[in-house]
Design a protein around this motif. Sequence first.
Motif, PDB file in Angstrom:
ATOM      1  N   PRO A   1     -18.094  -3.210   9.052  1.00 27.94           N
ATOM      2  CA  PRO A   1     -19.556  -3.290   8.586  1.00 27.94           C
ATOM      3  C   PRO A   1     -20.568  -2.658   9.595  1.00 27.94           C
ATOM      4  N   LEU A   2     -20.108  -2.157  10.733  1.00 26.36           N
ATOM      5  CA  LEU A   2     -21.082  -1.552  11.898  1.00 26.36           C
ATOM      6  C   LEU A   2     -20.963  -0.114  11.560  1.00 26.36           C
ATOM      7  N   THR A   3     -19.773   0.704  11.302  1.00 26.18           N
ATOM      8  CA  THR A   3     -19.756   2.072  10.876  1.00 26.18           C
ATOM      9  C   THR A   3     -19.919   2.516   9.311  1.00 26.18           C
ATOM     10  N   HIS A   4     -19.652   1.100   8.413  1.00 27.55           N
ATOM     11  CA  HIS A   4     -19.672   1.491   7.113  1.00 27.55           C
ATOM     12  C   HIS A   4     -18.419   2.221   6.536  1.00 27.55           C
ATOM     13  N   SER A   5     -17.387   1.746   7.181  1.00 23.07           N
ATOM     14  CA  SER A   5     -16.139   2.685   6.861  1.00 23.07           C
ATOM     15  C   SER A   5     -15.132   1.768   6.581  1.00 23.07           C
ATOM     16  N   GLN A   6     -14.016   2.337   5.683  1.00 24.56           N
ATOM     17  CA  GLN A   6     -12.849   1.565   5.229  1.00 24.56           C
ATOM     18  C   GLN A   6     -11.915   1.838   6.193  1.00 24.56           C
ATOM     19  N   LEU A   7     -11.148   0.991   6.413  1.00 18.07           N
ATOM     20  CA  LEU A   7      -9.880   1.044   7.663  1.00 18.07           C
ATOM     21  C   LEU A   7      -8.670   0.564   7.118  1.00 18.07           C
ATOM     22  N   GLY A   8      -7.381   0.949   7.715  1.00 19.10           N
ATOM     23  CA  GLY A   8      -6.421   0.330   7.267  1.00 19.10           C
ATOM     24  C   GLY A   8      -5.456   1.122   5.977  1.00 19.10           C
ATOM     25  N   ASN A   9      -4.369   0.872   5.901  1.00 23.09           N
ATOM     26  CA  ASN A   9      -3.765   1.352   4.597  1.00 23.09           C
ATOM     27  C   ASN A   9      -4.376   1.373   3.262  1.00 23.09           C
ATOM     28  N   PHE A  10      -4.293   2.459   2.727  1.00 25.25           N
ATOM     29  CA  PHE A  10      -5.197   2.758   1.440  1.00 25.25           C
ATOM     30  C   PHE A  10      -4.649   3.184   0.292  1.00 25.25           C
ATOM     31  N   PRO A  11      -4.785   2.810  -0.952  1.00 29.45           N
ATOM     32  CA  PRO A  11      -5.637   1.725  -1.328  1.00 29.45           C
ATOM     33  C   PRO A  11      -4.648   0.440  -1.072  1.00 29.45           C
ATOM     34  N   GLN A  12      -5.245  -0.649  -0.714  1.00 29.90           N
ATOM     35  CA  GLN A  12      -4.449  -1.881  -0.176  1.00 29.90           C
ATOM     36  C   GLN A  12      -4.452  -2.862  -1.555  1.00 29.90           C
ATOM     37  N   GLY A  13      -3.121  -3.252  -2.064  1.00 28.53           N
ATOM     38  CA  GLY A  13      -3.012  -3.969  -3.266  1.00 28.53           C
ATOM     39  C   GLY A  13      -3.380  -5.177  -2.875  1.00 28.53           C
TER      40      GLY A  13
ATOM     41  N   ALA B   1       0.589  -1.274   0.029  1.00 29.60           N
ATOM     42  CA  ALA B   1      -0.062   0.089  -0.126  1.00 29.60           C
ATOM     43  C   ALA B   1       0.959   1.199   0.048  1.00 29.60           C
ATOM     44  N   PRO B   2       0.319   2.422  -0.439  1.00 31.93           N
ATOM     45  CA  PRO B   2       1.160   3.598  -0.420  1.00 31.93           C
ATOM     46  C   PRO B   2       1.292   4.231   0.989  1.00 31.93           C
ATOM     47  N   THR B   3       0.602   4.000   1.907  1.00 27.66           N
ATOM     48  CA  THR B   3       0.700   4.617   3.205  1.00 27.66           C
ATOM     49  C   THR B   3       1.436   3.791   4.229  1.00 27.66           C
ATOM     50  N   THR B   4       1.599   4.555   5.273  1.00 27.99           N
ATOM     51  CA  THR B   4       1.850   4.023   6.743  1.00 27.99           C
ATOM     52  C   THR B   4       0.831   4.484   7.817  1.00 27.99           C
ATOM     53  N   SER B   5       0.378   3.598   8.753  1.00 27.85           N
ATOM     54  CA  SER B   5      -0.178   3.719   9.810  1.00 27.85           C
ATOM     55  C   SER B   5      -1.692   4.407   9.775  1.00 27.85           C
ATOM     56  N   LEU B   6      -2.310   4.174   8.636  1.00 27.87           N
ATOM     57  CA  LEU B   6      -3.704   4.204   8.846  1.00 27.87           C
ATOM     58  C   LEU B   6      -4.420   3.232   9.705  1.00 27.87           C
ATOM     59  N   PRO B   7      -4.881   3.359  10.553  1.00 28.32           N
ATOM     60  CA  PRO B   7      -5.312   2.430  11.512  1.00 28.32           C
ATOM     61  C   PRO B   7      -6.212   1.381  11.064  1.00 28.32           C
ATOM     62  N   GLU B   8      -6.287   0.234  11.617  1.00 27.90           N
ATOM     63  CA  GLU B   8      -7.228  -1.148  11.578  1.00 27.90           C
ATOM     64  C   GLU B   8      -8.360  -0.879  12.596  1.00 27.90           C
ATOM     65  N   GLU B   9      -7.977   0.166  13.447  1.00 24.85           N
ATOM     66  CA  GLU B   9      -9.292   0.247  14.482  1.00 24.85           C
ATOM     67  C   GLU B   9      -8.772   1.869  14.883  1.00 24.85           C
ATOM     68  N   ILE B  10      -9.947   2.739  14.627  1.00 27.22           N
ATOM     69  CA  ILE B  10      -9.695   4.192  15.085  1.00 27.22           C
ATOM     70  C   ILE B  10      -9.176   4.417  16.410  1.00 27.22           C
ATOM     71  N   GLY B  11      -8.179   5.063  16.560  1.00 29.47           N
ATOM     72  CA  GLY B  11      -7.728   5.326  18.154  1.00 29.47           C
ATOM     73  C   GLY B  11      -6.986   4.519  18.453  1.00 29.47           C
ATOM     74  N   GLY B  12      -6.723   3.003  17.777  1.00 30.87           N
ATOM     75  CA  GLY B  12      -5.762   2.057  18.183  1.00 30.87           C
ATOM     76  C   GLY B  12      -4.622   2.045  17.913  1.00 30.87           C
TER      77      GLY B  12
END
Length: 650
Positions: A590-602, A271-282
């Motif tokens: 699926p609870l918040t209908h939001s994407q998580l983690g590094n983006f976009p993911q290969g 992915a092109p990024t670092t540290s985009l979270p798999e859990e917000i605030g985690g």
Amino acid sequence: MNADQYPAISDYAFLSDGHSLALIGRDASVEWACFHRFDAPPVFARVLDRRKGGYFRIAPTSPYEATRRYLPDTNVLETTFRTADGVVTVTDCLPVHEDPAHPGRPARREPGHVLQRHVRGVSGAVEMAVEFFPAFDFGRSPAAFSPAEGENGTCVLRACGGAEALVLRSGLGTLEEAAAPGGGCPGHVSRALVTAGSASVVTLVRTAADDPLPGPLSAGELDDRLAETVTYWREWAERCTYRGPYRDAVVRSLLVLKGLIYAETGAVIAAPTTSLPEEIGGERNWDYRYTWLRDASAMLAALAGSGYADEARHFCDWLVDATSGAAKELQVLYGIAGERELDETCLDDLEGYRGSRPVRIGNEAWEQFQLDVYGELLAALDLAMHLRGDDHRPERATFVHDVVELAVARWREADEGIWEVRSGRRHYVFSKLMAWIGLDSAIRILDRHPDQPRGAELRRRWERERDEIRAEIERRGVDPATGAFVQEFDGAAPDATALQAILRGFVAPDDPRAAATVDLIDAELTRDGHVYRYHGGDGLKGEEGSFVLCTLWMASALACLGRTEEAEQRLSLVLGCANDLGLLAEEYDPLTHSQLGNFPQGFSHLGVIAAAYVIEVVKRQDETPGPSRGASPGAEDYLDKLARVRRAAA
């Protein structure tokens, strides 16, 4: 910083020229950019800290509605701003120049490392602002600004930070010093009225700090570079051999993968990024700007099977070069030029996306023992040799032999596993499965070169070892109560990797354990159709979202079982979670209908490609038994894989 001030991860667009990359928000704000190398320190990192990270925005000064799109079959972004006073478009590209010696491969040219931002008035008259706030090296190198003489009313501003510099050229008003919102890094702002029919190009060029000021490009040259870039991407996309019902999604996924290929070496980053979270605030925040060996065989199949043989060969060359030498030094991941030491550090001064800390650079998983790496590498070499028709060079044969022997020697050991847990080693079933895959692949490699010294003896010994691994997996990796493959030996907990027993050909689709595995994962690891990797116990705090790739594995597995309607529902579910540009992150909540983690993911986009092909192949086989008559030409490679699956239990 208020977390609400951060855009959703899915709000970003992705640009790449094979050397540099950027993420751009819905408001045409560049909030992540690494020039000249994908893993270089960013010059804008607002996605990780709204105050300190820096950004580069061109947008109206008055209220607006914004829409955006990629120009069809390209990685060129067009943002349209509609205000009460008129309409303006901003077209962003990292210009691409095709390498004449390698058609389809980007080449460097001068001036290189350029971001072009074409501003065009469509109707009325709209005041636009240029906001330029660089923050070099994650904000750790403050910018020093120096204006330079411009041409024909153009403002030229040079910003230096550490060893690099950015040169901004803009015809949209006079750039004046300003403080960033929230009191962050200093920068410059200008304003100008953009009227119907007017056109201007704002350019940003990255140079070394001691390089001379690059000369200007004429308006005609800039327009030509934009047109060349559009043509490049469209011609590249047209080569996609998939012609099925999911072509738009497959092409977009291939364009993402192409954008993740570092043109200098052929390496593909996760992915092109670092540290985009798999859990917000985690704390589940990782640096993904590297190449994982486990992506290798899937990447080669996706590229070669879709008509991109040069990209597959280039990646194969990197793979061989990066892993060459002593087999015992094999790693889980490598840098894009084959770097081996990727030490992980935390940037404590950055807030992290929506307060998700720490922000990490580097990835300590390079030091882990992951048994599956041997199998992934051997499977990739098997496929690569098949694709390339390689001669069996002595040094290659020695390397393959050494990797196999390591797999033989170590498959009984516990490891950290594919998910890179930080809770200690276990006997993961997937790791043992990949050891089986590795030996199976090595035997195929051996069979293509029967004249190899001691070939018959090696084959007998590797067959015995492969059969012993199978017996151990079947004895200890299947839960007697459910009949399903599970996460670890002698356990009962499910893990989405168990789907690979079907997809990798360990069991045939009509084996009862295949259906039992699908049903167990669907019952215990699935929420609203989205598949999670496993249940906790990985040594980290907090939770995570569903894993997009695992949901796509489920789609492919369902197709293999002949449940194509369910498979298409899962694929459509994932595609419905992509953003408006068709981009997918690593995970989805699926609870918040939001994407998580590094983006976009290969890996997520690899899963889209594979699922689309497998579904098509199965449906074609059901309609017209025999070879894939009428299927996409690129489906042949996937058909071969599927045939191996169906023969596996014979």
